[in-house]
Design an enzyme around this catalytic site. Structure first.
Site, mmCIF file in Angstrom:
data_model
loop_
_atom_site.group_PDB
_atom_site.id
_atom_site.type_symbol
_atom_site.label_atom_id
_atom_site.label_comp_id
_atom_site.label_asym_id
_atom_site.label_seq_id
_atom_site.Cartn_x
_atom_site.Cartn_y
_atom_site.Cartn_z
ATOM 1 N N TYR A 129 17.343 -1.162 -40.030
ATOM 2 C CA TYR A 129 17.049 -2.220 -41.005
ATOM 3 C C TYR A 129 17.389 -1.770 -42.416
ATOM 4 O O TYR A 129 17.164 -0.608 -42.788
ATOM 5 C CB TYR A 129 15.560 -2.557 -40.973
ATOM 6 C CG TYR A 129 15.125 -3.334 -39.761
ATOM 7 C CD1 TYR A 129 15.662 -4.594 -39.480
ATOM 8 C CD2 TYR A 129 14.160 -2.817 -38.901
ATOM 9 C CE1 TYR A 129 15.239 -5.308 -38.359
ATOM 10 C CE2 TYR A 129 13.729 -3.527 -37.786
ATOM 11 C CZ TYR A 129 14.269 -4.772 -37.523
ATOM 12 O OH TYR A 129 13.856 -5.470 -36.444
ATOM 13 N N LYS A 134 -15.852 10.589 -31.160
ATOM 14 C CA LYS A 134 -15.652 9.228 -31.669
ATOM 15 C C LYS A 134 -14.160 8.903 -31.701
ATOM 16 O O LYS A 134 -13.324 9.806 -31.635
ATOM 17 C CB LYS A 134 -16.279 9.100 -33.051
ATOM 18 C CG LYS A 134 -15.673 10.062 -34.052
ATOM 19 C CD LYS A 134 -16.548 10.225 -35.272
ATOM 20 C CE LYS A 134 -15.832 11.063 -36.305
ATOM 21 N NZ LYS A 134 -16.738 11.585 -37.330
#
Ligand SMILES: *Cc1c(COP(=O)(O)O)cnc(C)c1O
Length: 824
Positions: A719, A493
């Site tokens: 940042y 999955k």
């Protein structure tokens, strides 16, 4: 190779059970997938920890293979083929190889050591190929299996062999020595790799040196430990006289070759070496320590073989870094590429074609091939053999590049030819490459890397490399923990936990896995459409997907009466009979499943129903990884036993029962029932640090350095100025960020990446598409490779630092990151 079956029978001292007429064997195989298997093949059914090739014999007989070395004749096959029954099929393979080797008297170079074996072998091949017809181990075929296969490829035209030998524990080298019987021995760098199998470094060196017990000369870097081991190493002295010791050293001028480093530029190192009293210069086209040592090992061989200074310089200057693995890359127009643009000889062509066959992404197979060198055969004979190989491998189109390969024109009328790589590149558009797997295999001088680059899908340089061998290893590891009758479902999955659903499913299909599990119908549909034949259970089928599930022969997990009735309605409309479904019980996870109080209704609905068939009954454990909650696990198991038994009795059915996931397999093997569901362990992650040691790393997330700059103390990065330099610092920018799945928090003193085997801390917060790291202490340049996770840091370490679980790290890697699959 040509050996009569009679001869092989006498070497193995066994009996042949089958037709008695004598045959000549010209192909030895251990790979059931190879299309080169035919009636002249002798197939050795090897038995590994948990993979037993006897299961492939029936299929192989259908493909025309007649001769098998086995430990027992599989049921029902007596008298239908020739079986040579032995105690141990691997030992039999080794015996045949050792006998075969002894038929040849030319020099054989045997290479061992912890690091650098393959590169030294490949470089020596490159340096010596102008003067010899060389047979060498393909890729890194250096194991108990790889070595015999390599040696069995020798033929009468060869006049020099180069084979590598790798061992992981004591007693292995003795066996390899008997097969290689090297006359010239090389010990490359002894590192700490694979130390687990040995009590000490000394024991490891001594064991490795057993490869040289009959060699005329041993070439190695002089150091105290090796010297000591050599002293106590009382091998056989060849009849021609005493063994020669050929050592080299940077520090000890008593070594045969004494080397001093001189100038060091960005791309080269100049060395000066003293040999037999002469001082010579050499320019080495590498700067890293490992490459320089490996070049000096090669230099020593050239000196031993009495090459002159000028030839040595000319050839060594041309050495280049090599890729040892066959890599699968995503190509343009939905093609897949197998990049083998580093060598072109007959033996490695055979291996590459086997690899091509094992990659079934596309129906259509194309081979781009350069002239083939070093066969020792006449062109006519060589290309006839090449044509035969191409035909037996069902290649749809062949593109030949070079002068001599055009001989194939008469043998393969549909092949296309070009004089050189440039001419091919000019025509590339017209060749319409689309939806095909393309093997690109050429000698170095043809520069096929330009073809690879032209055909590669253009994306950014971050890739997740998936080691398919590691998947096989991990699969076999867990398989070996189960009873032989217990089936295995592999959970693929979420795109194979981020590692690629199709490729992994394909590989496991080969390993005769029993079942696949996916989360949603669309995942199953894409596997089926790509050609996966294994049964696939869908864990979370939505009602709207039932039609598609039926159409693609997927098998739904049914977890509620509502779902069951909806499915039955469609199934009845379509007039299905015995359509496989899986019944999920809720025993305490409280996620999906029938609860105890709905069992009677479930039984009433299913009783007498012919449209569906309960293929399995399952439940899922909430705490299998945490032994503190052992009692809860036993509670769940008991409830599962009770509910499933009731269902089985009342419905008079005998379905597969399963409840264990990865950590369940490890912690509660007594509850393995008829099947287990392996997930994270397949991808190389365990909750248990002891068990983790036995698993191999599957995924390595890699990127490159985009830019490097130097900033001063007091300047900031990124940042919010969250990193402030307190010294002059070199900062590297890497093009991977949180949009690729790297948590924003993997910075600010927590995370690191690995560059040149050193840790580079991530500075400030991770940006959307980039992150910055400190490389002040690392000798690196723009374009250098960066490991985001893999061996170090591991996914488990990352998860721990980021306060999450490895599952989340793995499945977060964005689909924009290219997946590249490889085998060692
Ligand atoms: C994902 C999943 C598994 C596999 O779990 P791992 O811990 O990765 O081994 C097994 N069963 C079910 C129902 C699952 O959803």
């Amino acid at each position: 190779m040509n050996l009569s079956l009679k001869k092989i029978i006498s070497i193995l001292n066994t009996q042949e059970i089958g037709t008695p007429d004598d045959l000549t064997i010209d192909n030895i195989s251990i790979d059931s997938r190879s299309l080169q298997n035919n009636d002249k093949t002798l197939f050795f059914a090897l038995v590994g920890n948990n993979n037993d090739a006897h299961i492939y014999i029936k299929d192989l007989m259908l493909k025309g293979v007649r001769n098998f070395v086995v430990t027992h004749i599989p049921e029902g096959l007596e008298g239908k083929a020739n079986f040579l029954v032995v105690k141990n099929t691997l030992e039999a393979l080794q015996q045949v190889a050792a006998y075969y080797r002894s038929l040849f008297a030319f020099p054989i170079i045997g290479v061992t050591g912890s690091n650098g074996k393959t590169i030294v072998k490949e470089w020596l091949n490159f340096l010596l190929s102008p003067d010899y017809n060389i047979i060498r181990s393909p890729k890194s075929y250096n194991s108990q299996v790889g070595v015999p296969l390599s040696v069995l490829a020798i033929n009468e035209q060869h006049n020099l062999g180069i084979f590598e030998a790798g061992i992981s524990t004591v007693s292995e080298m003795d066996k390899l020595e008997k097969i290689i019987q090297p006359t010239i021995g090389i010990l490359t760098n002894i590192g700490s790799a694979h130390d687990e199998g040995f009590e000490s470094t000394e024991e490891k060196i001594k064991e490795k040196m057993l490869l040289f017990q009959h060699s005329k000369v041993v070439i190695f870097q002089k150091n105290e430990l090796v010297d000591k081991c050599l002293e106590s190493f009382s091998g056989y002295i060849p009849p021609s006289g005493a063994r020669e010791i050929f050592s080299w050293s940077f520090t000890d001028n008593s070594a045969t070759v004494f080397v001093s480093k001189k100038e060091h530029t960005h791309e080269n190192i100049h060395i000066e070496y003293t040999y037999k009293g002469n001082v010579s210069d050499l320019k080495i086209p590498f700067v890293d320590d490992a490459s320089v040592e490996n070049v000096i090992s090669c230099l020593s061989v050239l000196l031993y073989l009495e090459y002159d200074e000028k030839t040595i310089q000319n050839r060594i200057e041309l050495l280049y870094p090599m890729e040892m693995r066959l890599k699968v890359k995503k190509g343009i127009n939905n093609c897949s590429l197998i990049d083998d643009s580093y060598s072109s000889d007959f033996q490695s062509l055979k291996i590459a074609l086997d690899f091509l066959e094992s990659q079934k992404q596309h129906q259509k197979k194309t081979v781009v091939l350069s002239d083939i060198f070093q066969s020792g055969l006449s062109n006519e004979v060589l290309y006839s053999k090449v044509a035969e190989l191409i035909v037996s491998n069902d290649i749809n189109r062949v593109i030949g590049i070079g002068d001599t390969i055009s001989i194939l024109k008469t043998k393969l009328p549909n092949a296309v030819f070009f004089k050189d790589t440039n001419e091919f590149l000019v025509q590339l558009e017209q060749l319409n490459f689309e939806n095909e797997t393309i093997l690109i295999k050429g000698a170095r001088s043809f520069q096929f890397e330009e073809i690879v680059s032209a055909l590669t899908e253009k994306t950014h340089e971050t890739v997740l490399e998936i080691n398919l061998n590691a998947i096989s290893h991990n699969y076999n590891f867990f398989k070996s923990k189960l009873k032989p009758t217990t089936k295995m479902m592999a959970m693929v999955k979420a795109f194979g936990y981020g590692s690629g659903g199709f490729e992994i499913a394909k590989l496991l299909e080969h390993h005769k896995l029993d079942y696949l599990g996916v989360a949603f119908a669309d995942e199953g549909i894409s596997l089926k459409t790509a050609g996966i034949k294994l049964p696939i259970m869908v864990l979370n089928p939505e009602n709207t997907s039932f039609s598609a599930i039926i159409q693609h022969q997927l098998e739904p997990e049914i977890y509620s009466l509502k779902g069951l009735n909806a499915f039955l309605k469609i199934a009845e409309q379509k007039k299905l009979k015995d359509f496989p479904i899986h019944i999920k019980m809720d025993t305490g996870m409280h996620r999906l499943g029938f609860e105890a109080n709905t069992i009677d209704d479930l039984i009433a609905t299913l009783k007498g129903n012919q449209t569906v068939k309960v293929k399995s009954i399952l439940s899922h454990l909430a705490t299998s990884d945490d032994l503190q909650h052992k009692d809860f696990v036993y509670y769940q198991i008991n409830l599962f036993e009770k509910l499933s038994s009731k269902l089985m009795t009342e419905l008079a059915i005998n379905p597969i029962r399963h409840i264990l996931n990865t950590s369940g397999i490890s912690n509660f093997p007594e509850a393995q029932y008829d099947m287990v569901r392996l997930g994270i362990g397949l991808y190389g992650v365990s909750n248990d640090s002891e068990e983790q040691k036995y698993l191999e790393n599957v995924g390595t997330l890699k990127s490159v350095i985009s830019q490097i700059r130097t900033i001063q103390s007091g300047e900031s990065v990124g940042y919010g100025r969250r990193f402030m330099a307190n010294r002059e610092s070199r900062i590297a920018t890497i093009p991977i960020g949180y949009a690729d799945g790297i948590s924003r928090h993997w910075g600010n003193g927590i995370g690191f990446v690995t560059i040149k085997n050193k840790k580079a801390p991530v500075l400030g917060s991770v940006c959307m598409d980039m992150l910055m790291v400190d490389v002040t202490e690392i000798d690196c340049k723009e374009g250098d490779s960066v490991v985001i996770f893999g061996e170090s840091p591991t996914v488990s370490y990352m998860a721990e630092q980021l306060k999450t679980i490895p599952y989340e790290i793995l499945t977060s890697i964005s689909q924009r990151v290219k997946r590249v699959f490889y085998r060692e």
